[in-house]
Motif scaffolding. Structure first.
Motif, PDB file in Angstrom:
ATOM      1  N   GLN A  25       0.588  -1.558   0.113  1.00 45.22           N
ATOM      2  CA  GLN A  25       0.024  -0.438   0.015  1.00 45.22           C
ATOM      3  C   GLN A  25       0.793   1.578   0.024  1.00 45.22           C
ATOM      4  N   GLU A  39       0.955   6.270  -6.733  1.00 42.52           N
ATOM      5  CA  GLU A  39      -0.439   7.384  -7.422  1.00 42.52           C
ATOM      6  C   GLU A  39       0.464   9.024  -6.839  1.00 42.52           C
ATOM      7  N   ALA A  97       1.354  -4.705  -5.123  1.00 42.59           N
ATOM      8  CA  ALA A  97       0.823  -3.247  -5.403  1.00 42.59           C
ATOM      9  C   ALA A  97       0.991  -2.817  -6.811  1.00 42.59           C
ATOM     10  N   MET A 126       1.607   1.273  -3.695  1.00 41.35           N
ATOM     11  CA  MET A 126       0.774   2.437  -4.382  1.00 41.35           C
ATOM     12  C   MET A 126       0.747   4.113  -4.744  1.00 41.35           C
ATOM     13  N   GLU A 149      -2.581  -4.369  -8.846  1.00 40.05           N
ATOM     14  CA  GLU A 149      -3.638  -3.673  -7.455  1.00 40.05           C
ATOM     15  C   GLU A 149      -3.532  -1.888  -8.480  1.00 40.05           C
ATOM     16  N   LEU A 150      -2.394  -1.404  -8.869  1.00 39.36           N
ATOM     17  CA  LEU A 150      -2.798  -0.158 -10.208  1.00 39.36           C
ATOM     18  C   LEU A 150      -2.745  -0.854 -11.702  1.00 39.36           C
TER      19      LEU A 150
END
Length: 75
Positions: A6, A13, A47, A9, A50-51
């Motif tokens: 996280q 982001e 990560a 990420m 997920e992205l």
């Protein structure tokens, strides 16, 4: 407590939203990110997966991982 994936990420982001990673730009390799975040490549892969699911990055086998042209519009 947030997991290391996280943290990765959130950092990526933030870099995309702020423009530090521009549309079309290649992001660092899994190996480089693992070194930067002091973690295992599988954590980075999680990560990035997920992205990818959130359409903030695109992965091109043999070419790398990139910020898509319109990434900030999906946020």
């Amino acid at each position: 407590m947030a997991g290391k994936y996280q943290e990765i990420m959130t950092a990526l982001e933030s870099a995309i939203v702020s423009g530090r990673l521009a549309p079309g730009e290649r992001i660092p390799s899994e190996r480089d990110l693992a070194t930067t975040f002091n973690c295992h490549r599988s954590t980075v892969a999680h990560a990035l997966s997920e992205l990818t699911d959130r359409k903030l990055i695109v992965r091109k086998i043999g070419s790398g991982t990139f910020v898509p042209p319109r990434a900030t519009r999906w946020l």
